[in-house]
Design an enzyme around this catalytic site. Structure first.
Site, PDB file in Angstrom:
ATOM      1  N   GLN A   1     -23.075  29.424  -5.429  1.00 32.29           N
ATOM      2  CA  GLN A   1     -21.818  28.729  -5.622  1.00 32.29           C
ATOM      3  C   GLN A   1     -20.680  29.723  -5.867  1.00 32.29           C
ATOM      4  O   GLN A   1     -20.777  30.875  -5.471  1.00 32.29           O
ATOM      5  CB  GLN A   1     -21.979  27.715  -6.762  1.00 32.29           C
ATOM      6  CG  GLN A   1     -23.062  26.671  -6.462  1.00 32.29           C
ATOM      7  CD  GLN A   1     -23.147  25.590  -7.499  1.00 32.29           C
ATOM      8  OE1 GLN A   1     -22.153  24.974  -7.875  1.00 32.29           O
ATOM      9  NE2 GLN A   1     -24.358  25.349  -7.997  1.00 32.29           N
TER      10      GLN A   1
ATOM     11  N   THR B   1     -18.115  32.424  -7.028  1.00 31.25           N
ATOM     12  CA  THR B   1     -18.102  33.636  -7.830  1.00 31.25           C
ATOM     13  C   THR B   1     -16.842  34.430  -7.503  1.00 31.25           C
ATOM     14  O   THR B   1     -16.060  34.056  -6.619  1.00 31.25           O
ATOM     15  CB  THR B   1     -19.358  34.488  -7.591  1.00 31.25           C
ATOM     16  OG1 THR B   1     -19.432  35.515  -8.603  1.00 31.25           O
ATOM     17  CG2 THR B   1     -19.340  35.147  -6.218  1.00 31.25           C
ATOM     18  N   TYR B   2     -16.646  35.515  -8.222  1.00 28.78           N
ATOM     19  CA  TYR B   2     -15.462  36.359  -8.031  1.00 28.78           C
ATOM     20  C   TYR B   2     -15.898  37.765  -7.662  1.00 28.78           C
ATOM     21  O   TYR B   2     -16.911  38.279  -8.174  1.00 28.78           O
ATOM     22  CB  TYR B   2     -14.623  36.394  -9.310  1.00 28.78           C
ATOM     23  CG  TYR B   2     -13.535  37.460  -9.281  1.00 28.78           C
ATOM     24  CD1 TYR B   2     -12.342  37.234  -8.582  1.00 28.78           C
ATOM     25  CD2 TYR B   2     -13.700  38.683  -9.912  1.00 28.78           C
ATOM     26  CE1 TYR B   2     -11.355  38.207  -8.521  1.00 28.78           C
ATOM     27  CE2 TYR B   2     -12.717  39.668  -9.864  1.00 28.78           C
ATOM     28  CZ  TYR B   2     -11.549  39.422  -9.161  1.00 28.78           C
ATOM     29  OH  TYR B   2     -10.574  40.392  -9.097  1.00 28.78           O
ATOM     30  N   HIS B   3     -15.127  38.417  -6.795  1.00 23.94           N
ATOM     31  CA  HIS B   3     -15.312  39.834  -6.477  1.00 23.94           C
ATOM     32  C   HIS B   3     -13.970  40.533  -6.609  1.00 23.94           C
ATOM     33  O   HIS B   3     -12.937  40.007  -6.170  1.00 23.94           O
ATOM     34  CB  HIS B   3     -15.815  40.023  -5.048  1.00 23.94           C
ATOM     35  CG  HIS B   3     -17.126  39.366  -4.758  1.00 23.94           C
ATOM     36  ND1 HIS B   3     -18.249  39.562  -5.525  1.00 23.94           N
ATOM     37  CD2 HIS B   3     -17.493  38.505  -3.773  1.00 23.94           C
ATOM     38  CE1 HIS B   3     -19.248  38.855  -5.038  1.00 23.94           C
ATOM     39  NE2 HIS B   3     -18.815  38.198  -3.972  1.00 23.94           N
TER      40      HIS B   3
ATOM     41  N   ILE C   1     -26.668  37.360  -7.641  1.00 21.51           N
ATOM     42  CA  ILE C   1     -27.335  37.655  -6.377  1.00 21.51           C
ATOM     43  C   ILE C   1     -27.194  36.458  -5.447  1.00 21.51           C
ATOM     44  O   ILE C   1     -27.393  35.315  -5.863  1.00 21.51           O
ATOM     45  CB  ILE C   1     -28.827  37.971  -6.590  1.00 21.51           C
ATOM     46  CG1 ILE C   1     -28.988  39.239  -7.434  1.00 21.51           C
ATOM     47  CG2 ILE C   1     -29.549  38.145  -5.248  1.00 21.51           C
ATOM     48  CD1 ILE C   1     -30.422  39.494  -7.884  1.00 21.51           C
ATOM     49  N   GLY C   2     -26.813  36.713  -4.203  1.00 21.70           N
ATOM     50  CA  GLY C   2     -26.762  35.671  -3.174  1.00 21.70           C
ATOM     51  C   GLY C   2     -26.888  36.345  -1.825  1.00 21.70           C
ATOM     52  O   GLY C   2     -26.140  37.282  -1.533  1.00 21.70           O
TER      53      GLY C   2
ATOM     54  N   PHE D   1     -25.651  41.584  -3.948  1.00 19.32           N
ATOM     55  CA  PHE D   1     -25.471  41.427  -5.389  1.00 19.32           C
ATOM     56  C   PHE D   1     -24.085  41.880  -5.817  1.00 19.32           C
ATOM     57  O   PHE D   1     -23.392  42.606  -5.098  1.00 19.32           O
ATOM     58  CB  PHE D   1     -26.526  42.226  -6.167  1.00 19.32           C
ATOM     59  CG  PHE D   1     -26.407  43.725  -6.038  1.00 19.32           C
ATOM     60  CD1 PHE D   1     -25.557  44.457  -6.867  1.00 19.32           C
ATOM     61  CD2 PHE D   1     -27.149  44.415  -5.081  1.00 19.32           C
ATOM     62  CE1 PHE D   1     -25.451  45.841  -6.739  1.00 19.32           C
ATOM     63  CE2 PHE D   1     -27.047  45.792  -4.946  1.00 19.32           C
ATOM     64  CZ  PHE D   1     -26.192  46.505  -5.781  1.00 19.32           C
ATOM     65  N   ALA D   2     -23.684  41.429  -6.997  1.00 22.39           N
ATOM     66  CA  ALA D   2     -22.419  41.860  -7.603  1.00 22.39           C
ATOM     67  C   ALA D   2     -22.664  42.043  -9.089  1.00 22.39           C
ATOM     68  O   ALA D   2     -23.259  41.172  -9.743  1.00 22.39           O
ATOM     69  CB  ALA D   2     -21.328  40.825  -7.358  1.00 22.39           C
TER      70      ALA D   2
ATOM     71  N   CYS E   1     -20.773  30.300 -10.498  1.00 24.83           N
ATOM     72  CA  CYS E   1     -22.173  30.025 -10.164  1.00 24.83           C
ATOM     73  C   CYS E   1     -22.620  28.636 -10.589  1.00 24.83           C
ATOM     74  O   CYS E   1     -23.819  28.350 -10.650  1.00 24.83           O
ATOM     75  CB  CYS E   1     -23.099  31.085 -10.789  1.00 24.83           C
ATOM     76  SG  CYS E   1     -22.712  32.763 -10.262  1.00 24.83           S
TER      77      CYS E   1
END
Length: 372
Positions: free
Chosen positions: A155, A157-159, A225-226, A238-239, A256
Site C-alpha cells: 500500500q 509509502t513514501y520515498h 518491502i514490496g 526495499f526502502a 502501508c
C-alpha cells in the site's frame, strides 16, 4: 567469496509459514514457479501457509556470475527509477531470448539510491473509485511530493532523501529461489544490519502480527518491502529510513495501511538507544555519529554477496572475462548485457542530475501551507 550460511537466519521457509499479499487478499505463492509471460506483485503480509521447500542451497548460486551493484550519487525522480528498472528487465529478457544458457545471471544487479520526494502505492491497493484521486493522495496534494500508482505489492509509502531504496533486479529462476524466500532474504538482511552492524536491540522482522518489514517495536517501522516480478525477474525491493528527514512526510499518510504503526529512522533509534544507555550510567548524553544513506548502502553491499553466495562487483568494473572478450572479439554478445545495463544506469544518473538542476533541487520538508 565464502558466504555465511543463511540457515543461521532461516533454515526453511516452512518455519516462517510465509504468505504474500497480492493486493488486499492474502494468498500463498507456490514453492516452485515456472517462467511465464505474466507479471505479479508481492509484499508479505501475514502467516497462513507452509511449505517444505528449503529456502537456500548454496550450491545453486555458487557457480553464477558476479552480482553487480551501483550506488547512485544523485537522488532519482521516481519516474526515472521506474523506467530504469523496466529498461533493464527488457535488456535481460532480450539477452535470455538470444542466449538462454550464456546469459544466466549475468544481468543480476542491485541498484541502491535515494528518490526525490514521492508517494507510491501498489497497483492492487484498494481505491473506492479509479477515476478519482486515491484517498491517501488527497492528503498530500501540493505538499511538494509526487504520487504514483505502481506495479509493486503493498500500500501507500513514501520515498525521498534520507531513505535508502534498494532495487535488486534478479532472475529468481536462475537462482532457483522461491518468491516468498526472496522476500524473507531481504527482510532478514535488513534486520541483521540493524542488529549486528548498528547494535540495535529488539528488532522485529517480521511484525508479531505477520506484517512484512523491519520494526523497532510493534508500533515503529523503519524498513518496508514490496516487489514485482516479470518473467520471474524482480524489480522494486526495499526502502529503509536512515535519517529523520523522511518522517514528516510519512506522518501525512497511513503508511502501508497500518494505523497503529508509525515510521521511524535508524538515526532516531540509535539516538534513543544511546540516550537510554547513558541515562542508566548517569553520563552526559553524546549525540551519535550521523548515519548517512551512502554509508548504509556501502555496508549493505557485501551482505548481498553473502546472502546469495556470489562474488559482488561494482557495475562499472569489468571482469577479467569481459576484458579478454573485448580484446579478442569473442564472447562479446554474452557480455553486451552487462554493458547495456551500464549505459542505462549512466543515462539515468545524468538525466536525474539535469532534472534536479532544472527543478532547483527538492523540498526538505512537506509544505503544509498549500496542503489540499
Amino acid at each position: 567469496m565464502s558466504a555465511r550460511p543463511l540457515s543461521r537466519l532461516f533454515s526453511n521457509c516452512a518455519r516462517r509459514q510465509a504468505a504474500f499479499s497480492l493486493g488486499p487478499a492474502s494468498i500463498s505463492i507456490p514453492s516452485t514457479q515456472a517462467s511465464s509471460s505474466s507479471s505479479s506483485s508481492a509484499s508479505a503480509s501475514s502467516a497462513s501457509t507452509s511449505s517444505s521447500t528449503p529456502c537456500y542451497d548454496p550450491s545453486l548460486t555458487a557457480a553464477l556470475p558476479p552480482l553487480r551493484y551501483h550506488i547512485f550519487r544523485e537522488p532519482l525522480p521516481y519516474p526515472l527509477g521506474l523506467k530504469l528498472q523496466n529498461d533493464i528487465i527488457d535488456v535481460r529478457l532480450e539477452a535470455k531470448k538470444r542466449d538462454p544458457v550464456g546469459s544466466r545471471g549475468k544481468g543480476d544487479v542491485v541498484l541502491l539510491l535515494e528518490h526525490t520526494p514521492t508517494y507510491t502505492t501498489g497497483r492492487r491497493d484498494n481505491s473506492p473509485n479509479p477515476d478519482e484521486l486515491h484517498p491517501e493522495e488527497k492528503k498530500v496534494q501540493n505538499v511538494g511530493a509526487s504520487f504514483y500508482i505502481t506495479k509493486r505489492g503493498g500500500q501507500v509509502t513514501y520515498h525521498g532523501p534520507g531513505q535508502l531504496v534498494g532495487y535488486p533486479i534478479l532472475d529468481l529462476n536462475v537462482m532457483e529461489t522461491p518468491t516468498r524466500c526472496y522476500v524473507e532474504y531481504l527482510q532478514a538482511m535488513l534486520a541483521e544490519y540493524a542488529r549486528e552492524d548498528l547494535g540495535l536491540q529488539n528488532v522485529l522482522a517480521p511484525h508479531p502480527d505477520g506484517h512484512v518489514g523491519v520494526f523497532a517495536s510493534p508500533t515503529e517501522k523503519f524498513a518496508s518491502i514490496g516487489i514485482h516480478l516479470r518473467h520471474r525477474i524482480t524489480s522494486h525491493g526495499f526502502a529503509m529510513n536512515i535519517t529523520p528527514q523522511p518522517i514528516p512526510w510519512f506522518d501525512l499518510v497511513l503508511a502501508c495501511g497500518l494505523a497503529d504503526v508509525r515510521a521511524i529512522s535508524l538515526h532516531d533509534l540509535l539516538a534513543r538507544a544511546q540516550s537510554h544507555s547513558h541515562s542508566q550510567k548517569s553520563v552526559e548524553v553524546i549525540p551519535p555519529v550521523p548515519l548517512t544513506v551512502r554509508d548504509t548502502a556501502e555496508a549493505l553491499i557485501p551482505k548481498f554477496g553473502e546472502m546469495f553466495n556470489r562474488e559482488i562487483l561494482p557495475l562499472e568494473e569489468s571482469t577479467e572475462m569481459e576484458t579478454k572478450s573485448n580484446l579478442s572479439g569473442s564472447g562479446r554478445e554474452g557480455e553486451e548485457e552487462v554493458a547495456a545495463i551500464r549505459r542505462l544506469v549512466e543515462r539515468a544518473e545524468e538525466e536525474a542530475r539535469v532534472e534536479n538542476e532544472k527543478n532547483g533541487g527538492w523540498p526538505d520538508r512537506p509544505d503544509l501551507s498549500k496542503r489540499g
